[in-house]
Design a protein around this motif. Structure first.
Motif, PDB file in Angstrom:
ATOM      1  N   LYS A  45      -4.038  15.251   3.840  1.00 54.79           N
ATOM      2  CA  LYS A  45      -4.601  14.813   2.563  1.00 54.79           C
ATOM      3  C   LYS A  45      -3.600  13.882   1.891  1.00 54.79           C
ATOM      4  O   LYS A  45      -2.420  14.210   1.762  1.00 54.79           O
ATOM      5  N   LEU A  46      -4.104  12.726   1.458  1.00 53.67           N
ATOM      6  CA  LEU A  46      -3.265  11.668   0.898  1.00 53.67           C
ATOM      7  C   LEU A  46      -3.678  11.263  -0.497  1.00 53.67           C
ATOM      8  O   LEU A  46      -4.858  11.365  -0.855  1.00 53.67           O
ATOM      9  N   LEU A  47      -2.723  10.726  -1.211  1.00 54.84           N
ATOM     10  CA  LEU A  47      -2.975   9.963  -2.426  1.00 54.84           C
ATOM     11  C   LEU A  47      -2.516   8.550  -2.108  1.00 54.84           C
ATOM     12  O   LEU A  47      -1.379   8.347  -1.667  1.00 54.84           O
ATOM     13  N   LEU A  48      -3.403   7.583  -2.280  1.00 54.46           N
ATOM     14  CA  LEU A  48      -3.093   6.175  -2.053  1.00 54.46           C
ATOM     15  C   LEU A  48      -3.069   5.456  -3.386  1.00 54.46           C
ATOM     16  O   LEU A  48      -3.892   5.741  -4.266  1.00 54.46           O
ATOM     17  N   ILE A  49      -2.155   4.512  -3.523  1.00 52.65           N
ATOM     18  CA  ILE A  49      -2.091   3.704  -4.737  1.00 52.65           C
ATOM     19  C   ILE A  49      -2.137   2.247  -4.309  1.00 52.65           C
ATOM     20  O   ILE A  49      -1.299   1.789  -3.524  1.00 52.65           O
ATOM     21  N   GLY A  61       4.743  15.986   0.420  1.00 55.15           N
ATOM     22  CA  GLY A  61       5.735  15.780  -0.627  1.00 55.15           C
ATOM     23  C   GLY A  61       6.541  14.506  -0.450  1.00 55.15           C
ATOM     24  O   GLY A  61       7.482  14.259  -1.200  1.00 55.15           O
ATOM     25  N   GLU A  62       6.163  13.675   0.518  1.00 59.08           N
ATOM     26  CA  GLU A  62       6.868  12.411   0.755  1.00 59.08           C
ATOM     27  C   GLU A  62       5.915  11.235   0.590  1.00 59.08           C
ATOM     28  O   GLU A  62       4.702  11.402   0.595  1.00 59.08           O
ATOM     29  N   MET A  63       6.501  10.044   0.439  1.00 55.14           N
ATOM     30  CA  MET A  63       5.704   8.838   0.306  1.00 55.14           C
ATOM     31  C   MET A  63       6.338   7.706   1.085  1.00 55.14           C
ATOM     32  O   MET A  63       7.524   7.749   1.410  1.00 55.14           O
ATOM     33  N   TYR A  64       5.500   6.712   1.382  1.00 56.28           N
ATOM     34  CA  TYR A  64       5.983   5.509   2.056  1.00 56.28           C
ATOM     35  C   TYR A  64       5.171   4.329   1.540  1.00 56.28           C
ATOM     36  O   TYR A  64       3.955   4.437   1.338  1.00 56.28           O
ATOM     37  N   VAL A  65       5.847   3.195   1.352  1.00 58.75           N
ATOM     38  CA  VAL A  65       5.186   1.977   0.903  1.00 58.75           C
ATOM     39  C   VAL A  65       5.179   0.978   2.060  1.00 58.75           C
ATOM     40  O   VAL A  65       6.236   0.584   2.547  1.00 58.75           O
ATOM     41  N   VAL A  66       3.980   0.604   2.498  1.00 60.61           N
ATOM     42  CA  VAL A  66       3.837  -0.445   3.504  1.00 60.61           C
ATOM     43  C   VAL A  66       3.781  -1.771   2.741  1.00 60.61           C
ATOM     44  O   VAL A  66       2.925  -1.966   1.880  1.00 60.61           O
ATOM     45  N   GLU A 100       0.861  -1.181   0.000  1.00 65.40           N
ATOM     46  CA  GLU A 100       0.000   0.000   0.000  1.00 65.40           C
ATOM     47  C   GLU A 100       0.900   1.234   0.000  1.00 65.40           C
ATOM     48  O   GLU A 100       1.778   1.364   0.852  1.00 65.40           O
ATOM     49  N   THR A 101       0.689   2.123  -0.968  1.00 62.11           N
ATOM     50  CA  THR A 101       1.504   3.326  -1.089  1.00 62.11           C
ATOM     51  C   THR A 101       0.758   4.538  -0.570  1.00 62.11           C
ATOM     52  O   THR A 101      -0.370   4.802  -0.988  1.00 62.11           O
ATOM     53  N   PHE A 102       1.385   5.263   0.350  1.00 63.74           N
ATOM     54  CA  PHE A 102       0.845   6.501   0.916  1.00 63.74           C
ATOM     55  C   PHE A 102       1.687   7.662   0.405  1.00 63.74           C
ATOM     56  O   PHE A 102       2.898   7.700   0.640  1.00 63.74           O
ATOM     57  N   ILE A 103       1.068   8.619  -0.267  1.00 67.21           N
ATOM     58  CA  ILE A 103       1.743   9.840  -0.717  1.00 67.21           C
ATOM     59  C   ILE A 103       1.033  11.001  -0.031  1.00 67.21           C
ATOM     60  O   ILE A 103      -0.165  11.206  -0.235  1.00 67.21           O
ATOM     61  N   VAL A 104       1.757  11.736   0.812  1.00 66.96           N
ATOM     62  CA  VAL A 104       1.156  12.843   1.551  1.00 66.96           C
ATOM     63  C   VAL A 104       1.199  14.093   0.681  1.00 66.96           C
ATOM     64  O   VAL A 104       2.265  14.523   0.241  1.00 66.96           O
ATOM     65  N   LEU A 105       0.031  14.658   0.419  1.00 64.00           N
ATOM     66  CA  LEU A 105      -0.074  15.882  -0.377  1.00 64.00           C
ATOM     67  C   LEU A 105      -0.055  17.121   0.524  1.00 64.00           C
ATOM     68  O   LEU A 105       0.542  18.131   0.187  1.00 64.00           O
ATOM     69  N   GLU A 106      -0.739  17.036   1.665  1.00 66.03           N
ATOM     70  CA  GLU A 106      -0.773  18.116   2.659  1.00 66.03           C
ATOM     71  C   GLU A 106      -0.815  17.495   4.041  1.00 66.03           C
ATOM     72  O   GLU A 106      -1.504  16.500   4.247  1.00 66.03           O
ATOM     73  N   GLY A 107      -0.114  18.103   4.986  1.00 65.71           N
ATOM     74  CA  GLY A 107      -0.149  17.631   6.360  1.00 65.71           C
ATOM     75  C   GLY A 107       0.974  16.665   6.667  1.00 65.71           C
ATOM     76  O   GLY A 107       2.020  16.662   6.007  1.00 65.71           O
TER      77      GLY A 107
END
Length: 126
Positions: free
Chosen positions: A99-103, A79-84, A56-63
């Protein structure tokens, strides 16, 4: 030969986030092959969960997002991301709205392998 024109327009995250205010729900904004790009607003703590079959990829857009693990945690800023990695139990939290973008693959539930009162409806396009 009749060729239909497809409108070309970029996905504007600010416009998409303005369309909903619920916390911990995921809204699909695009698909690529079998993967969905989902946006979400988070604040507070979620539940411990895991996804047995997918990363699961978490990309933080704000916060700022804190992802807790049983043996540590990672802080992910704007502006950072992390892959669980698949199978790893985790618990996302945010002290203030983030606010996140998940992939993740189509059909993955936000609560992973468990369904409960925090399980969001899947495949909601915005």
């Amino acid at each position: 030969m009749n060729i239909q024109q497809t409108p070309y327009s970029a996905i504007n995250f600010a416009e998409k986030f303005a369309l909903f205010h619920e916390q911990w729900t995921q809204k699909v904004v695009a698909e690529m092959n079998d993967y969905q790009f989902k946006i979400a607003r988070l604040e507070g703590e979620f539940i411990w969960h895991r996804h047995a079959d997918t990363d699961e990829t978490f990309i933080v857009l704000e916060g700022e997002l804190v992802i807790k693990f049983r043996d540590g945690e990672v802080t992910v800023g704007a502006g950072e991301m992390y892959v669980v990695k698949k199978g790893i139990e985790h618990k996302p939290s945010a002290a203030r709205e983030t606010k996140l973008l998940l992939i993740e693959p189509r059909g993955v539930f936000n609560t992973g392998d468990e369904t409960n009162e925090r399980t969001a409806v899947n495949d909601v396009w915005i």
